[in-house]
Design a protein around this motif. Structure first.
Motif, PDB file in Angstrom:
ATOM      1  N   GLY A  83       0.821  -1.202   0.000  1.00 17.50           N
ATOM      2  CA  GLY A  83       0.000   0.000   0.000  1.00 17.50           C
ATOM      3  C   GLY A  83       0.858   1.256   0.000  1.00 17.50           C
ATOM      4  O   GLY A  83       1.731   1.425   0.861  1.00 17.50           O
ATOM      5  N   PHE A  84       0.600   2.123  -0.951  1.00 13.06           N
ATOM      6  CA  PHE A  84       1.330   3.380  -1.090  1.00 13.06           C
ATOM      7  C   PHE A  84       0.378   4.549  -0.860  1.00 13.06           C
ATOM      8  O   PHE A  84      -0.839   4.403  -0.989  1.00 13.06           O
ATOM      9  N   ALA A  85       0.928   5.708  -0.574  1.00 11.85           N
ATOM     10  CA  ALA A  85       0.101   6.901  -0.380  1.00 11.85           C
ATOM     11  C   ALA A  85      -0.653   7.242  -1.659  1.00 11.85           C
ATOM     12  O   ALA A  85      -1.793   7.705  -1.606  1.00 11.85           O
ATOM     13  N   SER A  86      -0.048   6.984  -2.808  1.00 13.83           N
ATOM     14  CA  SER A  86      -0.665   7.303  -4.101  1.00 13.83           C
ATOM     15  C   SER A  86       0.049   6.524  -5.197  1.00 13.83           C
ATOM     16  O   SER A  86       1.121   5.954  -4.973  1.00 13.83           O
ATOM     17  N   ALA A  87      -0.533   6.548  -6.385  1.00 13.26           N
ATOM     18  CA  ALA A  87       0.123   5.931  -7.538  1.00 13.26           C
ATOM     19  C   ALA A  87       1.439   6.640  -7.818  1.00 13.26           C
ATOM     20  O   ALA A  87       2.439   6.006  -8.164  1.00 13.26           O
ATOM     21  N   GLN A  88       1.449   7.940  -7.657  1.00 14.83           N
ATOM     22  CA  GLN A  88       2.668   8.720  -7.886  1.00 14.83           C
ATOM     23  C   GLN A  88       3.770   8.307  -6.911  1.00 14.83           C
ATOM     24  O   GLN A  88       4.937   8.206  -7.298  1.00 14.83           O
ATOM     25  N   ALA A  89       3.421   8.060  -5.657  1.00 17.40           N
ATOM     26  CA  ALA A  89       4.425   7.622  -4.683  1.00 17.40           C
ATOM     27  C   ALA A  89       5.066   6.312  -5.129  1.00 17.40           C
ATOM     28  O   ALA A  89       6.278   6.127  -5.016  1.00 17.40           O
ATOM     29  N   ARG A  90       4.255   5.403  -5.658  1.00 18.74           N
ATOM     30  CA  ARG A  90       4.802   4.123  -6.135  1.00 18.74           C
ATOM     31  C   ARG A  90       5.719   4.329  -7.338  1.00 18.74           C
ATOM     32  O   ARG A  90       6.814   3.799  -7.383  1.00 18.74           O
ATOM     33  N   THR A  91       5.267   5.100  -8.314  1.00 18.07           N
ATOM     34  CA  THR A  91       6.064   5.265  -9.529  1.00 18.07           C
ATOM     35  C   THR A  91       7.341   6.071  -9.283  1.00 18.07           C
ATOM     36  O   THR A  91       8.296   5.943 -10.046  1.00 18.07           O
ATOM     37  N   HIS A  92       7.366   6.849  -8.224  1.00 19.06           N
ATOM     38  CA  HIS A  92       8.574   7.606  -7.885  1.00 19.06           C
ATOM     39  C   HIS A  92       9.507   6.845  -6.947  1.00 19.06           C
ATOM     40  O   HIS A  92      10.466   7.420  -6.431  1.00 19.06           O
ATOM     41  N   GLY A  93       9.211   5.563  -6.723  1.00 20.18           N
ATOM     42  CA  GLY A  93      10.127   4.720  -5.968  1.00 20.18           C
ATOM     43  C   GLY A  93      10.031   4.821  -4.456  1.00 20.18           C
ATOM     44  O   GLY A  93      10.917   4.355  -3.749  1.00 20.18           O
ATOM     45  N   HIS A  94       8.949   5.400  -3.937  1.00 18.23           N
ATOM     46  CA  HIS A  94       8.788   5.465  -2.485  1.00 18.23           C
ATOM     47  C   HIS A  94       8.513   4.083  -1.918  1.00 18.23           C
ATOM     48  O   HIS A  94       8.010   3.200  -2.613  1.00 18.23           O
TER      49      HIS A  94
END
Length: 102
Positions: free
Chosen positions: A38-49
């Motif tokens: 689970g990530f904060a957002s799709a953007q967080a996942r794609t930015h490698g968080h």
């Protein structure tokens, strides 16, 4: 593809974007173990968080989404959503009740 559903985490931030992190598939036993991240957002996942949370899900028997040819990620997401929508749901599936596609 992912599931979108806000789930509170220990960090005080909801994990909203749920992506398959790993799959262990046992076709002869018709069982799959799926690690959702689970990530904060799709953007967080794609930015490698890093994920805020992980959830381990077992899909077996009637819930098993595999075929003789293997197992496809879209089928896993659909199986999780179907199980979450079923009456008398249990954790961890209830975390994904009313999740949408992301």
């Amino acid at each position: 593809m992912a599931l979108v559903k806000p789930v509170p985490t220990d960090f005080g931030i909801d994990a909203t974007y749920w992506n398959i992190l790993a799959v262990e598939n046992n076709r002869p036993q018709q069982a799959a173990r799926v690690m959702m991240a689970g990530f904060a957002s799709a953007q967080a996942r794609t930015h490698g968080h890093q994920p805020l949370a992980t959830v381990l899900i077992d899909l077996a028997g009637a819930d098993y989404p595999g075929t003789a040819d293997g197992i496809a990620y879209p089928a896993i997401y659909e199986a999780i959503k179907a199980r979450a929508a079923a009456p008398g749901g249990t954790p961890p599936f209830t975390l994904f009740a009313q999740a949408t596609d992301g």
